[in-house]
Design a protein around this motif. Structure first.
Motif: not given
Length: 236
Positions: A92-99, A117-123, A131-135
């Motif tokens: 589960v990835v968030g905005g700090d991955v982006y920044f 991989v799941f994401a929230n915010g700016m992630g 991507d086949p691993l993006a949900f």
């Protein structure tokens, strides 16, 4: 207005300072920018009094970005071992991955360890939607079925039920040691430059479980959810 701003803003900023002369404006601003960008990034405040901002000054300021925080290799290895041994892990990835400009490293880690991989915010968008691993539509299955959730670059706050993923063990990866959650037990944690941590996961060469069945389970559920959305939209 005419008040002492620094004591007012010091409790809610990483740095609050006054430039006391024209020559000090450049160095104080340089320090403020470096402080704002250093992990974990945050707000700063610089007060430049009216008489100072209109005063003559000489400045030779060379900005240097803050150095990345190198992660502990042993901590990264512990995370990699947990992910590799899990049957139903997820990122589960968030905005700090982006920044932190860690998008490419995220894709490498997810592919190498075969982790959805799941994401929230700016992630959102750090892993392309195709991507086949993006949900995005089956997050509820994390709480019901995942056995390990690795949260990367976002706090365990109300958006993530404060880190409660049902029966899943939780790993927290943050860009600074102070950002690692302390309010709940963690199976492991790692802190530092997120791109370096994710690259460490991507290059880990130990034995691992196959997650293909878990990814397929999520993909089937995601496909069904998308079909239901399409039917609702068509019927509207």
């Amino acid at each position: 207005q005419e008040l002492d701003h620094v004591p007012l803003l010091a409790p809610v900023t990483k740095l609050a300072a006054t430039a006391g002369s024209g020559d000090a404006i450049g160095p104080v601003l340089g320090e403020a920018v470096r402080t704002a960008l250093a992990p974990h990034r945050g707000p700063v405040f610089v007060d430049v009094p009216m008489d100072v901002i209109f005063s003559p000054a000489a400045a030779d300021v060379a900005f240097t970005a803050p150095d990345p925080v190198e992660p502990d290799p042993a901590a990264v290895e512990r995370v990699a071992r947990l992910v590799a041994a899990a049957e139903r892990p997820a990122f589960v990835v968030g905005g700090d991955v982006y920044f932190g400009r860690a998008e490419v490293a995220l894709a490498r880690a997810a592919a190498a360890l075969e982790v959805p991989v799941f994401a929230n915010g700016m992630g959102r968008g750090c892993l392309p939607a195709d991507d086949p691993l993006a949900f995005s539509r089956v997050r509820g299955l994390l709480r019901k079925e995942a056995d390990l959730v690795v949260v990367v670059g976002t706090p365990l706050d109300f958006r993530l039920a404060f880190g409660d993923f049902g029966g899943a063990a939780v790993v927290h990866v943050a860009d600074s040691a102070a950002g690692v959650a302390t309010h709940r037990p963690l199976a492991a944690s790692a802190s530092g430059d997120l791109a370096a941590i994710l690259d460490g996961l991507a290059t880990w060469s130990g034995d691992r479980e196959s997650h293909a069945g878990w990814v397929a389970r999520l993909r089937d559920a995601e496909t069904a959810a998308r079909a239901a959305d399409a039917a609702d939209l068509a019927g509207g």
